[in-house]
Scaffold this motif. Structure first.
Motif, PDB file in Angstrom:
ATOM      1  N   LEU A 118       0.655  -1.328  -0.168  1.00 55.78           N
ATOM      2  CA  LEU A 118      -0.127  -0.186  -0.088  1.00 55.78           C
ATOM      3  C   LEU A 118       0.849   1.032   0.371  1.00 55.78           C
ATOM      4  CD1 LEU A 118      -2.323   1.074  -0.013  1.00 55.78           C
ATOM      5  CD2 LEU A 118      -2.842   1.119   2.235  1.00 55.78           C
ATOM      6  N   SER A 119       2.064   1.417   0.953  1.00 58.50           N
ATOM      7  CA  SER A 119       2.657   2.712   0.904  1.00 58.50           C
ATOM      8  C   SER A 119       3.538   2.630   0.016  1.00 58.50           C
ATOM      9  CB  SER A 119       3.812   2.277   2.390  1.00 58.50           C
ATOM     10  OG  SER A 119       4.796   3.693   1.913  1.00 58.50           O
ATOM     11  N   GLN A 159      -5.962   0.602  -2.031  1.00 54.87           N
ATOM     12  CA  GLN A 159      -7.414   0.146  -1.048  1.00 54.87           C
ATOM     13  C   GLN A 159      -8.120   1.504  -0.871  1.00 54.87           C
ATOM     14  OE1 GLN A 159      -7.619  -1.375   1.387  1.00 54.87           O
ATOM     15  NE2 GLN A 159      -9.105  -0.047   1.860  1.00 54.87           N
ATOM     16  N   ASP A 175      -3.741   2.074   9.845  1.00 55.86           N
ATOM     17  CA  ASP A 175      -4.255   0.960   8.420  1.00 55.86           C
ATOM     18  C   ASP A 175      -3.570   1.563   7.068  1.00 55.86           C
ATOM     19  OD1 ASP A 175      -6.420   1.119   9.696  1.00 55.86           O
ATOM     20  OD2 ASP A 175      -6.485  -0.735  10.042  1.00 55.86           O
ATOM     21  N   SER A 176      -4.554   3.143   7.035  1.00 55.22           N
ATOM     22  CA  SER A 176      -5.412   3.720   6.248  1.00 55.22           C
ATOM     23  C   SER A 176      -5.657   4.764   6.684  1.00 55.22           C
ATOM     24  CB  SER A 176      -6.385   2.858   5.504  1.00 55.22           C
ATOM     25  OG  SER A 176      -6.467   4.301   4.128  1.00 55.22           O
ATOM     26  N   THR A 235      -8.820   5.495   5.761  1.00 57.64           N
ATOM     27  CA  THR A 235     -10.068   5.063   6.818  1.00 57.64           C
ATOM     28  C   THR A 235     -10.338   5.891   7.553  1.00 57.64           C
ATOM     29  OG1 THR A 235      -9.111   2.890   4.959  1.00 57.64           O
ATOM     30  CG2 THR A 235     -10.805   2.811   7.180  1.00 57.64           C
ATOM     31  N   GLU A 283       0.775   6.021   8.203  1.00 59.77           N
ATOM     32  CA  GLU A 283       0.565   4.496   7.924  1.00 59.77           C
ATOM     33  C   GLU A 283       1.575   2.781   8.228  1.00 59.77           C
ATOM     34  OE1 GLU A 283      -0.685   4.610   4.353  1.00 59.77           O
ATOM     35  OE2 GLU A 283      -2.321   6.130   4.412  1.00 59.77           O
ATOM     36  N   ILE A 335      -8.682  -2.742   7.091  1.00 54.67           N
ATOM     37  CA  ILE A 335      -9.463  -2.305   5.600  1.00 54.67           C
ATOM     38  C   ILE A 335      -8.972  -3.477   4.996  1.00 54.67           C
ATOM     39  CG2 ILE A 335      -7.856  -0.278   6.190  1.00 54.67           C
ATOM     40  CD1 ILE A 335      -5.177  -1.698   5.506  1.00 54.67           C
TER      41      ILE A 335
END
Length: 328
Positions: free
Chosen positions: A30-31, A37, A245-246, A249, A274, A300
């Motif tokens: 994700l990073s 996401q 986590d996000s 979110t 994150e 997530i």
């Protein structure tokens, strides 16, 4: 063909060490931009307190797109039904084929504990030996397994409103041969722990930041995905180096973060990053022994995708599940 996997089948397939590795890889993706996401929508009708959250994700490394539909229905408690239910769909990134449909109970519990383990591995003091648990249900049992996979804990201090729940917890984790203390208060757990996991569906804060000792790491896990629910008070969030986590979110559905920002005690820019940024090595986590770190875990869809890949592959290898041709 689409593989259907029930909760009992998934329980036999769950692998905590593998899930921890997969979840850490997903956070790092994700990073790095190799996973997607989006912030989840929350579907609500004026006639009900129920919320339905479609949690989507896409991962190049796993070759999957996924969506979990989470039903959060507090009123189910009055009928002795689960207040949260979910179903996960896995789709091939390459062909768009629906590969699997999974009941969400076991994957959600295991991946949630695995995410806390990743945060603990990246943010807690390496010498941490005492694990504190607020809440003693099935998620607490999963957290013990996950935490032991990343740090050599030898003591657990646990609190729950229900003495019977604590007794069941002690029976289920007894094979780990840990020194377990039944705490008389939340404060006793917080002040004793090196790593603290909050695992309750609290609406109002149970945990006070004034109780935090230097060096503590907190995994704030339990509250429902709602902007007015939280387990840790504003002081705790302000005192800690906070990771999520996000961020998108958390901004949408984490009361633990939204409420202190609304009060003016902190801003979203105060979040240090994150968890995937720490996993990818682009941001620093703990800076020193005295730091208080906190992982604000909302949950997530990318976590569901990560464990879904593991469970799907394991089911195929072991010949578990029911194959259905959806196109017929």
């Amino acid at each position: 063909m689409t593989l259907i996997l029930t909760a009992s089948e998934l329980q036999a397939l769950a692998d905590m060490p593998g899930t921890i590795t997969a979840v850490q890889r997903a956070f790092a993706g994700l990073s790095r931009g190799t996973a997607v996401q989006p912030a989840p929508d929350s579907l609500v009708l004026p006639s009900s307190d129920a919320r339905f959250l479609p949690m989507a994700a896409l991962s190049e490394a796993e070759g999957l797109a996924s969506v979990k539909l989470l039903a959060d229905i507090p009123a189910n408690q009055l009928a002795s039904l689960p207040t949260q239910r979910s179903t996960i769909m896995l789709v091939s990134q390459l062909t768009g084929e629906t590969l699997a449909i999974l009941d969400g109970k076991v994957p959600t519990r295991v991946r949630t504990a695995a995410a806390s383990a990743v945060a603990t591995k990246l943010l807690a003091r390496p010498g941490s030996t005492t694990l504190g648990l607020i809440g003693a249900g099935s998620l607490a049992v999963a957290h013990v397994e996950a935490m032991l996979a990343v740090l050599p804990f030898d003591k657990v201090i646990v609190w729950s409103r229900s003495a019977d729940t604590v007794s069941v917890f002690c029976d289920e984790v007894g094979h780990h041969r840990l020194n377990i203390t039944r705490a008389s208060s939340v404060r006793e757990v917080v002040e004793s722990a090196d790593v603290l996991c909050t695992l309750t569906p609290a609406i109002e804060p149970l945990v006070r930041g004034e109780w935090f000792r230097p060096g503590l790491h907190v995994n704030a896990v339990g509250s429902r995905p709602r902007p007015d629910h939280r387990e840790v008070d504003t002081t705790g969030m302000v005192r800690a180096r906070v990771f999520v986590d996000s961020l998108a979110t958390a901004k949408a559905k984490s009361g633990g973060l939204i409420i202190p920002v609304a009060e003016g005690a902190m801003s979203f820019e105060d979040v240090k990053g994150e968890l995937g940024d720490v996993a990818a090595g682009t941001k620093e986590g703990r800076l020193g022994e005295e730091d208080i770190t906190l992982f604000n875990s909302v949950g997530i869809g990318l976590q569901d995708l990560a464990i879904g890949r593991l469970l799907y592959d394991a089911a195929l290898n072991q010949g578990i599940g029911t194959h259905v041709e959806l196109n017929n």
